[in-house]
Design an enzyme around this catalytic site. Structure first.
Site, short mmCIF file in Angstrom:
data_model
loop_
_atom_site.label_atom_id
_atom_site.label_comp_id
_atom_site.label_asym_id
_atom_site.label_seq_id
_atom_site.Cartn_x
_atom_site.Cartn_y
_atom_site.Cartn_z
CE LYS A 192 -4.11 2.04 2.46
NZ LYS A 192 -4.90 1.89 3.56
CB SER A 216 -8.57 0.84 5.18
OG SER A 216 -9.33 2.02 5.00
CB SER A 270 -8.22 3.77 2.39
OG SER A 270 -7.62 3.02 3.21
N1 GLN Z 1 -13.56 4.31 5.78
C1 GLN Z 1 -12.89 4.81 7.04
C2 GLN Z 1 -12.59 6.06 6.63
O1 GLN Z 1 -12.67 6.84 5.81
C3 GLN Z 1 -11.82 3.77 7.37
C4 GLN Z 1 -10.70 4.00 6.54
C5 GLN Z 1 -9.58 3.44 6.80
O2 GLN Z 1 -9.58 1.97 7.69
N2 GLN Z 1 -8.34 3.76 6.61
O3 GLN Z 1 -11.80 6.77 7.48
#
Ligand code: GLN
Length: 487
Positions: free
Chosen positions: A80, A179, A155
């Protein structure tokens, strides 16, 4: 034969490389050829590091020749793009870091390299990991290999899509509120968010520091266990990393799970869940019961409904502090065209950050400002304690908790982009465990309308072995492991 090597799991590839059926170089070449074929339509990567990968593959072959290969040696992986890699551009999906080439390696990448893994490239992501669809990347969205007009989740959508499309054999993602697990669910692969503190965050671009964890995404539970073994463990450079040694997570696989006490929290089965998702989860619970687990559906975690609100105070607050470092002075994009320092800083951020990141910074700055801190951040931290206590009580009675990973299957690109609240609701099932710092894994449990559904298994602190054991038994019973999307 070599054209199909990208379809293998990492453990299959390892066995066959050990048996000299093919080399790490051949495997890497096959994966790079697959990337060339499908990347124009999937767009899982921000940066493909083909020549570096081939160089690392040659080193892996030398390890095989010397007899020093370990399970990840020569395995092509995606990383990532918030995991810093020395000499390889690391963007966090943001224009503000578009040309940032880190001068050092993150702990997890060091660990992968020590094991001899081969990096295929840096995976696309929502900017600074803020999002659930990978549409908030400054470099354009990633497409779900199961349907190219659909989001892969986020994400870590690039990581999950790359695994699902055969553009790598395994990947690292990061999870702040879902995410890793949510994109794994939407792409039909396995993703694990470790216990907070299990994996060092040295060299991870920070989002919400009391929530962020790095974890593996793979085509089956065994690969996820192997990758977790590689990246877990103490690192003195991260004061939150657990100094205790960790068990060999693969030891928990292939075990009889009879007698496992499973709690199914009522609050996870309310409005908003698609009927097809509900049906697969019900079948999964019946299957687990058939494997000899006891299923208790009377469990209630009443504070669950507040978890989303708690998260959307705490995460933006911490993000607003963490992102203050992007000022155009130290590193990253810098606009110096204005007459004053303040103006340059403003212009740098106005151009460098995307709309979702700006929204979070404003939310967080507001919630932390004088007079509001007690009403928002402090209150949220108190409710967080309530959520923790409810989980703590639940783990007195149950070994693991089982829930859906996401209320829906993959949705069309663009469908929720203009409605931040609808986007935030994607994480309603993954956020509570994140808020509590508990480990959880998403494992595929079938299809709804032709698209993958994920089952979430939540464990007690440091209980990754146990949830992997249940996930492994379930995966074998449901017969899903290692399906590459039919691109
Ligand atoms: N979708 C969640 C957010 O927008 C979690 C994102 C994540 O786990 N980095 O914050």
């Amino acid at each position: 034969m070599s054209g199909e090597l990208w379809k293998l799991t990492a453990h299959e590839a390892h066995e066959r490389m050990r048996g000299r059926e093919f080399s790490a170089t051949e495997l890497t070449q096959a994966v790079l050829a697959r990337v060339e074929d499908v990347e124009p339509s999937v767009r899982a990567y921000v940066t493909v590091t083909a020549s570096l990968a081939l160089e690392q593959a040659r080193e892996a072959d030398a390890k095989f020749a010397a007899g020093t290969a370990t399970p990840l040696t020569g395995i092509p992986v995606a990383v990532k793009d918030l995991i810093v890699t020395k000499g390889v551009r690391t963007t966090a999906g943001s224009r503000i870091l578009e040309n940032f080439v880190p001068p050092y390696d993150s702990h997890v990448y060091e660990q992968l390299r020590r094991a001899g893994a081969v990096m295929i490239g840096k995976a696309n992501m929502d900017e600074f990991a803020m999002g659930s669809s990978t549409e908030h990347s400054a470099f354009g969205p990633t497409h779900n290999p199961w349907g190219l007009d659909l989001v892969p989740g986020g994400s870590s959508g690039g990581s999950a899509a790359a695994v699902a499309a055969g553009e790598c054999l395994g990947a690292l993602g990061s999870d702040t509120g879902g995410s890793i697990r949510q994109p794994a669910a939407l792409c039909g692969v396995v993703g694990l968010d470790p216990t907070y503190g299990r994996v060092s965050r040295f060299g991870i671009i920070a989002f919400g520091s009391s929530l962020d964890q790095v974890g593996p995404i793979g085509r089956d539970v065994e690969d996820v266990a192997t990758m977790l073994d590689c990246i877990a463990g103490h690192d003195p450079r991260d004061s939150t990393s657990n100094p205790e040694p960790h068990p060999d997570f693969r030891n928990y696989l292939g075990r009889d799970i009879r007698g496992t006490r499973i709690g199914v929290p009522k609050e996870y089965f309310v409005e908003g869940m698609e009927p097809g998702v509900r049906a697969r989860i019900e079948e999964a619970l019946a299957l687990l019961e058939g494997l000899g687990c006891s299923i208790d559906r009377e469990l209630s975690l009443p504070s669950t409904e507040h978890a989303l609100a708690v998260y959307y105070i705490i995460a933006p607050c911490e993000a607003s502090a963490n992102l203050a470092r992007y000022d155009g002075v130290k590193y990253g994009y810098s606009d110096r065209s204005g007459p004053t320092m303040w103006q340059n800083m403003e212009q740098t951020r106005a151009f460098g950050f995307g709309p979702e990141v700006k929204r979070r910074i404003m939310l967080g700055t507001y919630a932390l400002s004088a007079g509001y801190y007690d009403a928002f951040y402090l209150k949220a931290q108190k409710v967080r304690t309530l959520i923790n206590r409810e989980f703590e009580a639940a783990f007195q009675k149950y070994d693991v908790l089982v829930t859906p990973t996401s209320p829906t299957v993959a949705f069309p690109i663009g469908a929720k982009l203009d409605d931040p609240l609808a986007m935030y609701l994607n994480d309603v099932y993954t956020i509570p465990a994140s808020v509590a710092g508990l480990p959880s894994v998403s494992v595929p449990c079938g299809l709804s309308e032709g698209l993958p559904v994920g089952l979430q298994i939540i464990g007690n602190f440091w209980g990754e072995g146990r949830i992997l054991g249940v996930a492994d038994a379930f995966e074998k019973a449901v017969g899903w492991a290692n399906r590459v999307a039919g691109l």
